[in-house]
Write a protein that holds these residues in place. Sequence first.
Motif, PDB file in Angstrom:
ATOM      1  N   THR A 121       0.950  53.712 -17.579  1.00 34.47           N
ATOM      2  CA  THR A 121       0.129  53.585 -18.792  1.00 34.47           C
ATOM      3  C   THR A 121      -1.173  54.377 -18.690  1.00 34.47           C
ATOM      4  OG1 THR A 121       1.091  51.428 -19.327  1.00 34.47           O
ATOM      5  CG2 THR A 121      -1.044  51.967 -20.327  1.00 34.47           C
ATOM      6  N   PRO A 122      -1.988  54.211 -17.630  1.00 35.20           N
ATOM      7  CA  PRO A 122      -3.194  55.038 -17.531  1.00 35.20           C
ATOM      8  C   PRO A 122      -2.883  56.516 -17.314  1.00 35.20           C
ATOM      9  CG  PRO A 122      -2.944  53.680 -15.568  1.00 35.20           C
ATOM     10  CD  PRO A 122      -1.953  53.179 -16.568  1.00 35.20           C
ATOM     11  N   ILE A 123      -1.706  56.834 -16.746  1.00 32.52           N
ATOM     12  CA  ILE A 123      -1.335  58.230 -16.562  1.00 32.52           C
ATOM     13  C   ILE A 123      -1.174  58.921 -17.912  1.00 32.52           C
ATOM     14  CG2 ILE A 123       0.515  59.777 -15.789  1.00 32.52           C
ATOM     15  CD1 ILE A 123      -1.336  58.737 -13.572  1.00 32.52           C
ATOM     16  N   ARG A 124      -0.586  58.222 -18.881  1.00 29.26           N
ATOM     17  CA  ARG A 124      -0.435  58.804 -20.211  1.00 29.26           C
ATOM     18  C   ARG A 124      -1.802  59.159 -20.798  1.00 29.26           C
ATOM     19  NH1 ARG A 124       3.075  54.189 -20.990  1.00 29.26           N
ATOM     20  NH2 ARG A 124       5.223  54.783 -20.457  1.00 29.26           N
ATOM     21  N   ALA A 125      -2.767  58.254 -20.628  1.00 27.97           N
ATOM     22  CA  ALA A 125      -4.122  58.512 -21.132  1.00 27.97           C
ATOM     23  C   ALA A 125      -4.761  59.684 -20.394  1.00 27.97           C
ATOM     24  CB  ALA A 125      -4.980  57.261 -20.981  1.00 27.97           C
ATOM     25  N   ALA A 126      -4.515  59.776 -19.078  1.00 24.12           N
ATOM     26  CA  ALA A 126      -5.087  60.861 -18.278  1.00 24.12           C
ATOM     27  C   ALA A 126      -4.499  62.209 -18.685  1.00 24.12           C
ATOM     28  CB  ALA A 126      -4.835  60.597 -16.795  1.00 24.12           C
ATOM     29  N   LEU A 127      -3.203  62.251 -18.926  1.00 25.01           N
ATOM     30  CA  LEU A 127      -2.561  63.494 -19.357  1.00 25.01           C
ATOM     31  C   LEU A 127      -3.141  63.973 -20.688  1.00 25.01           C
ATOM     32  CD1 LEU A 127       1.133  62.571 -18.437  1.00 25.01           C
ATOM     33  CD2 LEU A 127      -0.219  64.393 -17.368  1.00 25.01           C
ATOM     34  N   VAL A 155       6.180  59.878 -13.905  1.00 25.57           N
ATOM     35  CA  VAL A 155       6.554  59.140 -12.694  1.00 25.57           C
ATOM     36  C   VAL A 155       5.973  59.810 -11.457  1.00 25.57           C
ATOM     37  CG1 VAL A 155       8.474  58.397 -11.240  1.00 25.57           C
ATOM     38  CG2 VAL A 155       8.666  58.242 -13.734  1.00 25.57           C
ATOM     39  N   GLU A 156       6.097  61.135 -11.372  1.00 22.55           N
ATOM     40  CA  GLU A 156       5.583  61.863 -10.208  1.00 22.55           C
ATOM     41  C   GLU A 156       4.071  61.732 -10.100  1.00 22.55           C
ATOM     42  OE1 GLU A 156       5.508  66.414  -8.347  1.00 22.55           O
ATOM     43  OE2 GLU A 156       6.239  66.063 -10.390  1.00 22.55           O
ATOM     44  N   VAL A 157       3.383  61.881 -11.223  1.00 22.86           N
ATOM     45  CA  VAL A 157       1.921  61.775 -11.216  1.00 22.86           C
ATOM     46  C   VAL A 157       1.491  60.359 -10.855  1.00 22.86           C
ATOM     47  CG1 VAL A 157      -0.171  61.948 -12.621  1.00 22.86           C
ATOM     48  CG2 VAL A 157       1.663  63.628 -12.906  1.00 22.86           C
ATOM     49  N   ALA A 158       2.177  59.356 -11.404  1.00 15.19           N
ATOM     50  CA  ALA A 158       1.847  57.960 -11.097  1.00 15.19           C
ATOM     51  C   ALA A 158       2.044  57.673  -9.615  1.00 15.19           C
ATOM     52  CB  ALA A 158       2.716  57.018 -11.935  1.00 15.19           C
ATOM     53  N   ASP A 159       3.117  58.191  -9.038  1.00 17.95           N
ATOM     54  CA  ASP A 159       3.369  57.987  -7.611  1.00 17.95           C
ATOM     55  C   ASP A 159       2.300  58.674  -6.771  1.00 17.95           C
ATOM     56  OD1 ASP A 159       5.620  56.516  -8.137  1.00 17.95           O
ATOM     57  OD2 ASP A 159       7.035  58.151  -7.775  1.00 17.95           O
ATOM     58  N   HIS A 160       1.912  59.875  -7.172  1.00 22.23           N
ATOM     59  CA  HIS A 160       0.904  60.629  -6.410  1.00 22.23           C
ATOM     60  C   HIS A 160      -0.449  59.923  -6.428  1.00 22.23           C
ATOM     61  CE1 HIS A 160      -1.294  64.028  -4.740  1.00 22.23           C
ATOM     62  NE2 HIS A 160      -2.130  63.958  -5.767  1.00 22.23           N
ATOM     63  N   LEU A 161      -0.819  59.356  -7.579  1.00 22.10           N
ATOM     64  CA  LEU A 161      -2.141  58.740  -7.720  1.00 22.10           C
ATOM     65  C   LEU A 161      -2.140  57.250  -7.399  1.00 22.10           C
ATOM     66  CD1 LEU A 161      -3.377  60.453 -11.018  1.00 22.10           C
ATOM     67  CD2 LEU A 161      -3.843  61.121  -8.660  1.00 22.10           C
ATOM     68  N   GLY A 162      -0.964  56.658  -7.317  1.00 24.69           N
ATOM     69  CA  GLY A 162      -0.889  55.234  -6.999  1.00 24.69           C
ATOM     70  C   GLY A 162      -1.343  54.332  -8.123  1.00 24.69           C
ATOM     71  N   VAL A 163      -1.086  54.744  -9.360  1.00 27.51           N
ATOM     72  CA  VAL A 163      -1.422  53.909 -10.518  1.00 27.51           C
ATOM     73  C   VAL A 163      -0.191  53.811 -11.414  1.00 27.51           C
ATOM     74  CG1 VAL A 163      -3.872  54.482 -10.474  1.00 27.51           C
ATOM     75  CG2 VAL A 163      -2.307  55.883 -11.827  1.00 27.51           C
ATOM     76  N   SER A 164      -0.255  52.907 -12.393  1.00 23.25           N
ATOM     77  CA  SER A 164       0.881  52.716 -13.280  1.00 23.25           C
ATOM     78  C   SER A 164       0.961  53.852 -14.300  1.00 23.25           C
ATOM     79  CB  SER A 164       0.771  51.377 -14.004  1.00 23.25           C
ATOM     80  OG  SER A 164      -0.320  51.394 -14.905  1.00 23.25           O
ATOM     81  N   GLY A 220      -8.455  61.349 -10.733  1.00 25.69           N
ATOM     82  CA  GLY A 220      -7.466  61.701  -9.723  1.00 25.69           C
ATOM     83  C   GLY A 220      -6.581  62.848 -10.159  1.00 25.69           C
ATOM     84  N   LEU A 221      -6.135  62.817 -11.415  1.00 26.90           N
ATOM     85  CA  LEU A 221      -5.274  63.879 -11.925  1.00 26.90           C
ATOM     86  C   LEU A 221      -6.047  65.184 -12.037  1.00 26.90           C
ATOM     87  CD1 LEU A 221      -2.594  64.852 -13.016  1.00 26.90           C
ATOM     88  CD2 LEU A 221      -3.241  63.975 -15.279  1.00 26.90           C
ATOM     89  N   VAL A 224     -11.409  45.640 -19.158  1.00 28.85           N
ATOM     90  CA  VAL A 224     -12.252  46.303 -18.157  1.00 28.85           C
ATOM     91  C   VAL A 224     -11.395  46.898 -17.056  1.00 28.85           C
ATOM     92  CG1 VAL A 224     -13.988  45.930 -16.363  1.00 28.85           C
ATOM     93  CG2 VAL A 224     -14.281  44.892 -18.630  1.00 28.85           C
ATOM     94  N   ARG A 225     -10.404  46.134 -16.601  1.00 32.38           N
ATOM     95  CA  ARG A 225      -9.522  46.596 -15.535  1.00 32.38           C
ATOM     96  C   ARG A 225      -8.714  47.827 -15.992  1.00 32.38           C
ATOM     97  NH1 ARG A 225      -7.936  42.100 -14.192  1.00 32.38           N
ATOM     98  NH2 ARG A 225      -6.099  41.884 -15.526  1.00 32.38           N
ATOM     99  N   GLU A 226      -8.216  47.787 -17.226  1.00 30.85           N
ATOM    100  CA  GLU A 226      -7.441  48.910 -17.745  1.00 30.85           C
ATOM    101  C   GLU A 226      -8.317  50.162 -17.889  1.00 30.85           C
ATOM    102  OE1 GLU A 226      -5.707  47.605 -21.360  1.00 30.85           O
ATOM    103  OE2 GLU A 226      -4.360  46.152 -20.395  1.00 30.85           O
ATOM    104  N   SER A 227      -9.551  49.956 -18.330  1.00 28.83           N
ATOM    105  CA  SER A 227     -10.472  51.083 -18.460  1.00 28.83           C
ATOM    106  C   SER A 227     -10.744  51.708 -17.097  1.00 28.83           C
ATOM    107  CB  SER A 227     -11.778  50.618 -19.096  1.00 28.83           C
ATOM    108  OG  SER A 227     -12.721  51.661 -19.140  1.00 28.83           O
ATOM    109  N   SER A 228     -10.933  50.876 -16.071  1.00 28.25           N
ATOM    110  CA  SER A 228     -11.183  51.370 -14.720  1.00 28.25           C
ATOM    111  C   SER A 228      -9.986  52.149 -14.189  1.00 28.25           C
ATOM    112  CB  SER A 228     -11.496  50.188 -13.797  1.00 28.25           C
ATOM    113  OG  SER A 228     -11.647  50.621 -12.461  1.00 28.25           O
ATOM    114  N   GLN A 229      -8.782  51.650 -14.446  1.00 34.86           N
ATOM    115  CA  GLN A 229      -7.582  52.338 -13.993  1.00 34.86           C
ATOM    116  C   GLN A 229      -7.407  53.676 -14.704  1.00 34.86           C
ATOM    117  OE1 GLN A 229      -4.538  49.411 -14.735  1.00 34.86           O
ATOM    118  NE2 GLN A 229      -4.792  48.414 -12.731  1.00 34.86           N
TER     119      GLN A 229
END
Length: 257
Positions: free
Chosen positions: A58-64, A47-56, A28-29, A16-21
């Motif tokens: 792993t969820p950034i890869r899914a967002a991309l 790395v840049e996107v994760a820093d901008h959004l304040g998340v790890s 955010g992206l 659930v936590r991973e899905s929310s992130q």
Amino acid sequence: MSNLHHMKSPGSANAVRESSQTERAIMGLRDAVLRGHFPPSERLSEVEVADHLGVSRTPIRAALQRLAEEGLLEAVHPSGYVVRAFSEQDIADAIEVRGTIEALAARMAAERGVSRLILQQMRDCAAKMQAQFDSPVSDDERLEQYAIFNERFHALIIEAAGSGVVQRALTRVATLPFASPNAFVSAQARLPGSMEIMRMAMMQHHDIIDAIEARAGARVEALVKEHSRIAHKNLELALRNRDVLDSLVGAPLIQRA
């Protein structure tokens, strides 16, 4: 009976936590791209996107990956993504596709039949949009309220169709720049002739409801397609008023002639 059966496992809580992130990263992206934080043709760094959004990362890869599926990003070799740029024709095509899907949904709703509750909710939305023109509030407040009820009205058309396939197709195209029903609402007070166009749109809302209630599938399909052309007119006005266009979400992605 033991309460253990009612307790969530650590694995379930983590999922659930991973899905929310992931959802947070996607939203955010998407917002950052549409507002020009990452300009067109720029290669995105996890790395840049994760820093901008304040998340790890792993969820950034899914967002991309999700935004690439939506069409806001483009995959590049050997690996990675860049922000897409959109021509005026791309935007017009996206508006056309959105209108066609909504028209299909309205026809399906009319032919399959719609509950009295949904019809009443649609009428309530139409009435509340109409009431904004008689409200003593500022133009910005009036348009903000109009946008809320307009978004709900269009969502009800899709809900009335009762098709998950249609809903998913619309969700995908509506994320593209200026394709959503509310894309130009915030700028209507500053676009010459746009408020008259909005009044025309409100009249069309009532005709659409009546056609759905009458189960007139072909008529409501034509009405919704015509209704979507309101967005084309607003796009033409915005393109002639660059200061207004530049204030809209998604403007940084437009290819300038």
